[in-house]
Design a protein around this motif. Structure first.
Motif, mmCIF file in Angstrom:
data_model
loop_
_atom_site.group_PDB
_atom_site.id
_atom_site.type_symbol
_atom_site.label_atom_id
_atom_site.label_comp_id
_atom_site.label_asym_id
_atom_site.label_seq_id
_atom_site.Cartn_x
_atom_site.Cartn_y
_atom_site.Cartn_z
ATOM 1 N N GLN A 145 50.888 -66.322 36.522
ATOM 2 C CA GLN A 145 50.525 -67.725 36.316
ATOM 3 C C GLN A 145 51.408 -68.649 37.156
ATOM 4 O O GLN A 145 50.919 -69.600 37.775
ATOM 5 N N THR A 205 52.975 -67.872 39.889
ATOM 6 C CA THR A 205 52.623 -67.693 41.304
ATOM 7 C C THR A 205 51.376 -68.483 41.665
ATOM 8 O O THR A 205 51.283 -69.096 42.736
ATOM 9 N N ILE A 206 50.387 -68.502 40.773
ATOM 10 C CA ILE A 206 49.159 -69.261 41.016
ATOM 11 C C ILE A 206 49.458 -70.754 41.103
ATOM 12 O O ILE A 206 48.920 -71.461 41.958
ATOM 13 N N THR A 262 48.856 -72.990 44.357
ATOM 14 C CA THR A 262 47.963 -74.142 44.248
ATOM 15 C C THR A 262 48.666 -75.407 44.723
ATOM 16 O O THR A 262 48.085 -76.229 45.435
ATOM 17 N N TYR A 267 42.719 -68.838 46.581
ATOM 18 C CA TYR A 267 42.948 -67.672 45.735
ATOM 19 C C TYR A 267 43.205 -66.407 46.560
ATOM 20 O O TYR A 267 43.994 -65.541 46.169
ATOM 21 N N ILE A 302 46.793 -66.405 47.718
ATOM 22 C CA ILE A 302 47.689 -66.124 46.589
ATOM 23 C C ILE A 302 47.630 -64.647 46.232
ATOM 24 O O ILE A 302 48.657 -63.998 45.996
ATOM 25 N N GLU A 339 41.614 -60.575 44.395
ATOM 26 C CA GLU A 339 41.266 -61.994 44.346
ATOM 27 C C GLU A 339 40.573 -62.337 43.030
ATOM 28 O O GLU A 339 40.806 -63.403 42.453
ATOM 29 N N VAL A 362 43.172 -62.749 40.284
ATOM 30 C CA VAL A 362 43.904 -64.017 40.429
ATOM 31 C C VAL A 362 43.006 -65.184 40.024
ATOM 32 O O VAL A 362 43.441 -66.119 39.339
ATOM 33 N N ARG A 363 41.745 -65.123 40.415
ATOM 34 C CA ARG A 363 40.810 -66.192 40.063
ATOM 35 C C ARG A 363 40.623 -66.267 38.545
ATOM 36 O O ARG A 363 40.600 -67.342 37.948
ATOM 37 N N GLY A 375 43.633 -67.737 36.980
ATOM 38 C CA GLY A 375 43.662 -69.152 37.313
ATOM 39 C C GLY A 375 42.721 -69.964 36.430
ATOM 40 O O GLY A 375 43.082 -71.029 35.927
ATOM 41 N N LYS A 409 41.705 -76.201 39.974
ATOM 42 C CA LYS A 409 42.564 -75.921 41.116
ATOM 43 C C LYS A 409 42.575 -77.100 42.083
ATOM 44 O O LYS A 409 43.605 -77.417 42.695
#
Length: 458
Positions: free
Chosen positions: A26, A28-29, A33, A39, A42, A50, A53-54, A57, A74
């Motif tokens: 979280q 890192t996201i 951002t 994404y 990241i 991906e 991560v999405r 996010g 985002k």
């Protein structure tokens, strides 16, 4: 506003909503951002997919949206944080003389950008100071993306806060969102209780072990409030009578035997039957919330006779809410989108599983969705297998009969095809109904397309 300040502010907001701090992914996201990374960039930086991560996010934006009372995404995260900082600074400057009563961190329930900072009267202030809330949510799962469950939340809130129900079961097939619903509910009403604890029964604690855990939680909290006292812990029921408590029991099906009809206690766990009956019968001001694939049989038996015992059967999401899932996977515009949702009965986990399969295969699978094809990704089959492994042989026999029928069938036809005693058939149907594995339409029974396809492949 620098990145360190942003992360601290976001961590405070997430903690206020979930009771947990930002995890590494979280954070890192949020870093990515803030630095205008997409994404994919990241994901490459942390060697994660991906899609994962999405997904994280999206869950993070939803948590922040809920806490701030505005849509956070985002694309507007930076602007939201900067507006929040301006609001905080403004309020602090205007109300510096009572800064001690304002706290953006910890258990603040309202986002600091809501201008509702009129000086409280002395009576309200004293009341809030004397009400101490003790919460142990360390075993509560993190709240993922939450899709609209307003009717269910309203019903549960009414049962708990207004009708003061003592024992509530949340039932539903695997993946339907029972635990997610309960997490959202707890976040919304936890401050109405003096004690809140979430207990997972995955390790199958005995009744003595479970009661000891609760008593220890209550007694340790009392010592924190009054460190000078050295009193002995009270019996559990005394704590439930003395204070308003919310106790959530997750994975309650681990108390019951596999390969038996639903709700039969495992050897050595039969004392839970008397315990749940005491919770219903004895006078107290607390509430137990039970979540699981199976529920104690005694709840069903006493529910119709006692309004303080309730069962909520969770069903699929409606079209609008389910579309939000497909939007997260960029699949909301595919042909027959609504038919896909209907075919998978609005089950969030089932829809996510199929959406992942479609995404990973580049969308070519959508052609198969134009007919009546039921896709069963391996992870969806794993989820169903875990629940089906618990069934009795009699239940499996009845499901096999239903899977062969394309139309709903009545008892007479099931008896004829199954060649079993009517008592056995009725008991199996009752158990399957309690597990939410069959559908009843009047005097006829049927299976969902997904379950029918799964059973045919066994």
């Amino acid at each position: 506003m620098n990145l360190k300040e942003v992360l601290k502010l976001a961590d405070d907001l997430v903690f206020a909503r979930t009771g947990k701090h930002l995890n590494d992914l979280q954070e890192t996201i949020l870093r990515g951002t803030w630095e205008d990374e997409d994404y994919k960039e990241i994901a490459n930086g942390v060697h994660r997919s991906e899609d994962r991560v999405r997904e994280v996010g999206m869950e993070l934006w939803q948590i922040l949206s809920q806490e701030l009372g505005e849509k956070v995404s985002k694309s507007n995260f930076r602007a939201s944080m900067e507006r929040l900082q301006i609001s905080v600074v403004s309020h602090l400057e205007q109300h510096h003389n009572r800064i001690g009563s304002f706290n953006i961190c910890g258990e603040s329930r309202h986002p600091p950008d809501i201008p509702n900072l009129h000086p409280p009267n002395q009576e309200t202030t004293n009341s809030k100071q004397t009400k101490i809330s003790h919460q142990d949510l360390s075993e509560m799962p993190e709240l993922g993306a939450f899709y609209d469950r307003t009717p269910e939340l309203d019903t549960l809130t009414t049962w708990i806060l207004q009708q003061r129900c003592r024992l509530i079961a949340i039932a539903g097939i695997s993946g339907i969102g029972k635990t997610t619903l309960a997490v959202q509910l707890v976040q919304q009403i936890k401050d109405e209780f003096e004690y809140v604890i979430w207990c997972s029964l995955e390790s199958s604690p005995t009744l003595d072990e479970f009661q000891h855990k609760l008593i220890e939680f209550f007694s340790q909290s009392e010592k924190l409030d009054s460190p000078a006292t050295n009193q002995k812990p009270l019996p559990l029921i005394k704590y439930l009578q003395k204070s308003r408590c919310l106790i959530v029991l997750d994975d309650v099906h681990h108390l019951f035997s596999k390969n038996e009809l639903a709700g039969k206690y495992k050897p050595g766990y039969e004392e839970y039957r008397s315990f749940f009956k005491q919770i219903e019968k004895l006078s107290h001001q607390s509430c137990f919330l039970l979540i699981g694939w199976e529920q104690p049989r005694e709840i069903t038996q006493i529910e119709s006779q006692n309004p303080i015992v309730r069962t909520l059967q969770v069903t699929g999401l409606d079209i609008v809410a389910a579309r939000e899932i497909l939007k997260d996977y960029r699949l909301a515009e595919i042909d027959n989108c609504e038919e896909l949702i209907h075919r998978y009965q609005g089950n969030p986990l089932w829809i996510k599983s199929v959406a992942t399969l479609i995404k990973e295969l580049g969308g070519c699978v959508t052609e198969l969705l134009l007919d009546d094809t039921i896709l069963l990704p391996e992870n969806l089959k794993d989820v169903l297998e875990e629940q089906f492994d618990r069934l009795s042989e009699l239940e499996k026999q009845v499901l096999s009969l239903l899977a062969k029928e394309s139309e709903p069938v009545n008892l007479a036809k099931l008896l004829e095809n199954g060649r079993m005693r009517s008592t056995d058939l009725l008991n199996a149907l009752q158990s399957l109904s309690r597990r939410c594995l069959i559908e009843q339409q009047g005097s006829f029974y049927t299976l969902s397309p997904v379950l029918r396809e799964y059973i045919k492949g066994l």
